[in-house]
Write a protein that holds these residues in place. Structure first.
Motif, PDB file in Angstrom:
ATOM      1  N   ARG A  75     -43.394  13.297  28.037  1.00  0.00           N
ATOM      2  CA  ARG A  75     -43.497  13.464  26.586  1.00  0.00           C
ATOM      3  C   ARG A  75     -44.847  12.957  26.083  1.00  0.00           C
ATOM      4  O   ARG A  75     -45.438  13.545  25.168  1.00  0.00           O
ATOM      5  N   LEU A  76     -45.328  11.876  26.659  1.00  0.00           N
ATOM      6  CA  LEU A  76     -46.626  11.341  26.252  1.00  0.00           C
ATOM      7  C   LEU A  76     -47.744  12.346  26.514  1.00  0.00           C
ATOM      8  O   LEU A  76     -48.670  12.490  25.709  1.00  0.00           O
ATOM      9  N   GLU A  77     -47.664  13.049  27.634  1.00  0.00           N
ATOM     10  CA  GLU A  77     -48.673  14.065  27.925  1.00  0.00           C
ATOM     11  C   GLU A  77     -48.629  15.188  26.902  1.00  0.00           C
ATOM     12  O   GLU A  77     -49.666  15.711  26.491  1.00  0.00           O
ATOM     13  N   GLN A  78     -47.434  15.557  26.448  1.00  0.00           N
ATOM     14  CA  GLN A  78     -47.315  16.600  25.441  1.00  0.00           C
ATOM     15  C   GLN A  78     -47.896  16.148  24.102  1.00  0.00           C
ATOM     16  O   GLN A  78     -48.492  16.927  23.366  1.00  0.00           O
ATOM     17  N   GLN A  79     -47.728  14.854  23.786  1.00  0.00           N
ATOM     18  CA  GLN A  79     -48.222  14.321  22.518  1.00  0.00           C
ATOM     19  C   GLN A  79     -49.728  14.055  22.551  1.00  0.00           C
ATOM     20  O   GLN A  79     -50.376  14.021  21.503  1.00  0.00           O
ATOM     21  N   TYR A  80     -50.259  13.869  23.742  1.00  0.00           N
ATOM     22  CA  TYR A  80     -51.639  13.411  23.916  1.00  0.00           C
ATOM     23  C   TYR A  80     -52.635  14.278  23.135  1.00  0.00           C
ATOM     24  O   TYR A  80     -53.489  13.780  22.401  1.00  0.00           O
ATOM     25  N   ALA A  81     -52.538  15.601  23.287  1.00  0.00           N
ATOM     26  CA  ALA A  81     -53.504  16.508  22.657  1.00  0.00           C
ATOM     27  C   ALA A  81     -53.426  16.460  21.143  1.00  0.00           C
ATOM     28  O   ALA A  81     -54.437  16.680  20.456  1.00  0.00           O
ATOM     29  N   ALA A  82     -52.250  16.146  20.585  1.00  0.00           N
ATOM     30  CA  ALA A  82     -52.078  16.150  19.131  1.00  0.00           C
ATOM     31  C   ALA A  82     -52.874  15.047  18.447  1.00  0.00           C
ATOM     32  O   ALA A  82     -53.113  15.109  17.239  1.00  0.00           O
ATOM     33  N   PHE A  83     -53.311  14.057  19.199  1.00  0.00           N
ATOM     34  CA  PHE A  83     -54.038  12.941  18.614  1.00  0.00           C
ATOM     35  C   PHE A  83     -55.560  13.102  18.736  1.00  0.00           C
ATOM     36  O   PHE A  83     -56.306  12.168  18.496  1.00  0.00           O
ATOM     37  N   GLY A  84     -56.017  14.282  19.126  1.00  0.00           N
ATOM     38  CA  GLY A  84     -57.456  14.523  19.198  1.00  0.00           C
ATOM     39  C   GLY A  84     -58.155  13.730  20.280  1.00  0.00           C
ATOM     40  O   GLY A  84     -59.337  13.383  20.147  1.00  0.00           O
ATOM     41  N   LEU A  85     -57.453  13.416  21.360  1.00  0.00           N
ATOM     42  CA  LEU A  85     -58.034  12.626  22.449  1.00  0.00           C
ATOM     43  C   LEU A  85     -58.700  13.543  23.465  1.00  0.00           C
ATOM     44  O   LEU A  85     -58.356  14.719  23.576  1.00  0.00           O
ATOM     45  N   PRO A  86     -59.691  13.033  24.230  1.00  0.00           N
ATOM     46  CA  PRO A  86     -60.418  13.877  25.184  1.00  0.00           C
ATOM     47  C   PRO A  86     -59.520  14.427  26.288  1.00  0.00           C
ATOM     48  O   PRO A  86     -58.494  13.828  26.639  1.00  0.00           O
ATOM     49  N   ASP A  87     -59.922  15.566  26.849  1.00  0.00           N
ATOM     50  CA  ASP A  87     -59.134  16.288  27.848  1.00  0.00           C
ATOM     51  C   ASP A  87     -58.957  15.460  29.117  1.00  0.00           C
ATOM     52  O   ASP A  87     -59.929  15.132  29.806  1.00  0.00           O
ATOM     53  N   LEU A  88     -57.706  15.128  29.424  1.00  0.00           N
ATOM     54  CA  LEU A  88     -57.422  14.313  30.608  1.00  0.00           C
ATOM     55  C   LEU A  88     -57.792  15.026  31.897  1.00  0.00           C
ATOM     56  O   LEU A  88     -58.226  14.389  32.867  1.00  0.00           O
ATOM     57  N   THR A  89     -57.622  16.333  31.939  1.00  0.00           N
ATOM     58  CA  THR A  89     -57.863  17.059  33.186  1.00  0.00           C
ATOM     59  C   THR A  89     -59.323  16.988  33.623  1.00  0.00           C
ATOM     60  O   THR A  89     -59.628  17.162  34.796  1.00  0.00           O
ATOM     61  N   GLU A  90     -60.227  16.729  32.673  1.00  0.00           N
ATOM     62  CA  GLU A  90     -61.651  16.633  33.008  1.00  0.00           C
ATOM     63  C   GLU A  90     -62.086  15.199  33.272  1.00  0.00           C
ATOM     64  O   GLU A  90     -63.243  14.953  33.580  1.00  0.00           O
ATOM     65  N   GLY A  91     -61.173  14.251  33.143  1.00  0.00           N
ATOM     66  CA  GLY A  91     -61.473  12.853  33.416  1.00  0.00           C
ATOM     67  C   GLY A  91     -61.732  12.067  32.143  1.00  0.00           C
ATOM     68  O   GLY A  91     -62.529  12.474  31.302  1.00  0.00           O
ATOM     69  N   VAL A  92     -61.022  10.954  31.998  1.00  0.00           N
ATOM     70  CA  VAL A  92     -61.161  10.081  30.832  1.00  0.00           C
ATOM     71  C   VAL A  92     -61.249   8.636  31.317  1.00  0.00           C
ATOM     72  O   VAL A  92     -60.545   8.240  32.240  1.00  0.00           O
ATOM     73  N   ARG A  93     -62.127   7.859  30.679  1.00  0.00           N
ATOM     74  CA  ARG A  93     -62.318   6.455  31.056  1.00  0.00           C
ATOM     75  C   ARG A  93     -61.977   5.564  29.854  1.00  0.00           C
ATOM     76  O   ARG A  93     -62.600   5.685  28.799  1.00  0.00           O
ATOM     77  N   PRO A  94     -60.992   4.653  29.969  1.00  0.00           N
ATOM     78  CA  PRO A  94     -60.741   3.711  28.873  1.00  0.00           C
ATOM     79  C   PRO A  94     -61.765   2.576  28.901  1.00  0.00           C
ATOM     80  O   PRO A  94     -62.050   2.006  29.949  1.00  0.00           O
ATOM     81  N   VAL A  95     -62.328   2.270  27.746  1.00  0.00           N
ATOM     82  CA  VAL A  95     -63.316   1.194  27.619  1.00  0.00           C
ATOM     83  C   VAL A  95     -62.843   0.238  26.539  1.00  0.00           C
ATOM     84  O   VAL A  95     -62.540   0.655  25.414  1.00  0.00           O
ATOM     85  N   GLY A  96     -62.756  -1.036  26.871  1.00  0.00           N
ATOM     86  CA  GLY A  96     -62.386  -2.048  25.889  1.00  0.00           C
ATOM     87  C   GLY A  96     -63.631  -2.722  25.342  1.00  0.00           C
ATOM     88  O   GLY A  96     -64.582  -2.990  26.072  1.00  0.00           O
ATOM     89  N   ILE A  97     -63.649  -2.986  24.052  1.00  0.00           N
ATOM     90  CA  ILE A  97     -64.790  -3.625  23.394  1.00  0.00           C
ATOM     91  C   ILE A  97     -64.260  -4.739  22.513  1.00  0.00           C
ATOM     92  O   ILE A  97     -63.416  -4.504  21.635  1.00  0.00           O
TER      93      ILE A  97
END
Length: 395
Positions: free
Chosen positions: A158-180
């Motif tokens: 379900r989280l994967e289905q919701q992911y795109a609705a939040f305007g987040l970058p495409d997971l299939t192309e690779g995403v890196r979480p960065v904490g600041i």
């Protein structure tokens, strides 16, 4: 249709904004223009205005004064301020007043303006209920989604289905979480002051990364800003490490605060993203366990200014401690003297310049903050074990 008022004392900027975006395709009418806040206020009292886009610095009445009057008036007018590089104190005040967003004048482009529109129109739709506005998720909803994403409290499918609705970058192309995180230098802050610094830093970071690299910025569950960065930059050909170093330097100069970064590995699915988030949290814990905040701030200050006439006193002032105290804890927590740390940073940069440029030795010395090339050469040989010429020649 929503009515927009643009307040900007430079006609060329107003013209550029008017024709940069097809406003009506987003349900927005370019209703009026004004060259200062006083003109704008007269229009607001006479017309039904929903969005005000205003420069911060203007004659007669500036953008901050105009925003205060709009907020005191009440209603649901969405205010967006336009700022330049040196407007940070004004932007802080605007954010405190509750503006919807801000645009960075030197770098704003069509995509950034459309993102602003989505936020403003989403707010208008929620408060006034018009179908002409674009739908948008709230920041609270985005943050709650990210917390579920990283803490594993939701179903992955379900989280994967919701992911795109939040305007987040495409997971299939690779995403890196960065904490600041923002370092306070070990000093206590009033909650309102700390919150203001955090919010202001978030807006600046969001504008920098969305323009240059892309991705989305939200608030993580552990008092950090969380940037989900795509694998590739939107513009330019910088490597990830180069961009992160540049981001840290630019934001440190602009915000005058020390920023602590922690990056996870690239992920292509929800479990991988969660694992990468755990990595960055461990890295935060390790870095915070090694040195205190005052020393981290001093090290960050040196990293930003080592090519200048950086001193123990200037670092201590930045870290909000006395020079004597900083000298003592710096050696205790890092194992090196403050002056040796500065020299090491200078020599690292000098080695890069010697190998990567054709600058003369005295020019390299000047680049790293030494007026006398003989003294620079002496320090270089003591630090590196070779003279600058021998190092350049690979001897």
């Amino acid at each position: 249709m929503w009515n927009m008022l643009v307040v900007e004392d430079e006609p060329i900027v107003r013209i550029g904004l008017r024709y940069l975006v097809d406003w009506e395709s987003y349900g927005v009418v370019w209703k009026a223009e004004a060259s200062n806040g006083e003109e704008a206020w007269r229009i607001i009292e006479e017309e039904d205005i929903h969005i005000v886009m205003t420069d911060i610095r203007m004659p007669v009445m500036d953008g901050i004064q105009l925003t205060k009057k709009i907020k005191e008036r009440g209603g649901e007018i969405q205010v967006v301020v336009i700022s330049s590089y040196d407007d940070f104190p004004y932007v802080q005040e605007a954010l405190r007043l509750g503006v919807t967003d801000y645009l960075h004048k030197p770098t704003m482009d069509k995509e950034e303006i459309v993102d602003m529109l989505k936020k403003a129109l989403g707010n208008l739709e929620r408060t006034q209920g018009s179908s002409t506005a674009l739908s948008a998720t709230t920041e609270k909803e985005k943050n709650e989604f990210l917390q579920a994403l990283f803490t594993g409290t939701g179903d992955d499918g379900r989280l994967e289905q919701q992911y795109a609705a939040f305007g987040l970058p495409d997971l299939t192309e690779g995403v890196r979480p960065v904490g600041i995180r923002l370092s306070s230098g070990g000093r206590e802050e009033e909650p309102e002051q700390g919150g203001s610094r955090f919010v202001a830093a978030r807006y600046f970071i969001e504008k920098y990364v969305s323009h240059d690299w892309g991705g989305a910025v939200a608030v993580g569950e552990r008092d950090e800003l969380l940037w989900l960065a795509p694998a590739q930059a939107r513009v330019g050909d910088r490597t990830w490490n180069e961009y992160l170093a540049e981001l840290k330097k630019n934001l440190g100069n602009l915000l005058n605060v020390a920023l602590v970064f922690s990056g996870g590995s690239l992920a292509n699915d929800i479990p991988g993203l969660r694992k990468a988030y755990e990595e960055l949290q461990r890295e935060f814990g390790e870095s915070e366990g090694q040195v205190g905040q005052a020393v981290r701030m001093a090290m960050d200050y040196v990293d930003l200014h080592f090519c200048e006439d950086v001193s123990l006193s200037s670092c201590a002032e930045f870290a909000h401690v006395s020079p004597a105290h900083l000298s003592r804890i710096f050696h205790k927590e890092t194992g090196v003297n403050f002056s040796d740390y500065v020299i090491r940073k200078k020599m690292e940069r000098a080695k890069e310049l010697l190998r990567q440029t054709n600058l003369r030795i005295y020019e390299v010395a000047e680049k790293v903050g030494y007026a006398h090339s003989h003294y620079f050469s002496k320090l270089f040989k003591e630090s590196v074990g070779q003279s600058p010429i021998d190092y350049r020649n690979g001897n």
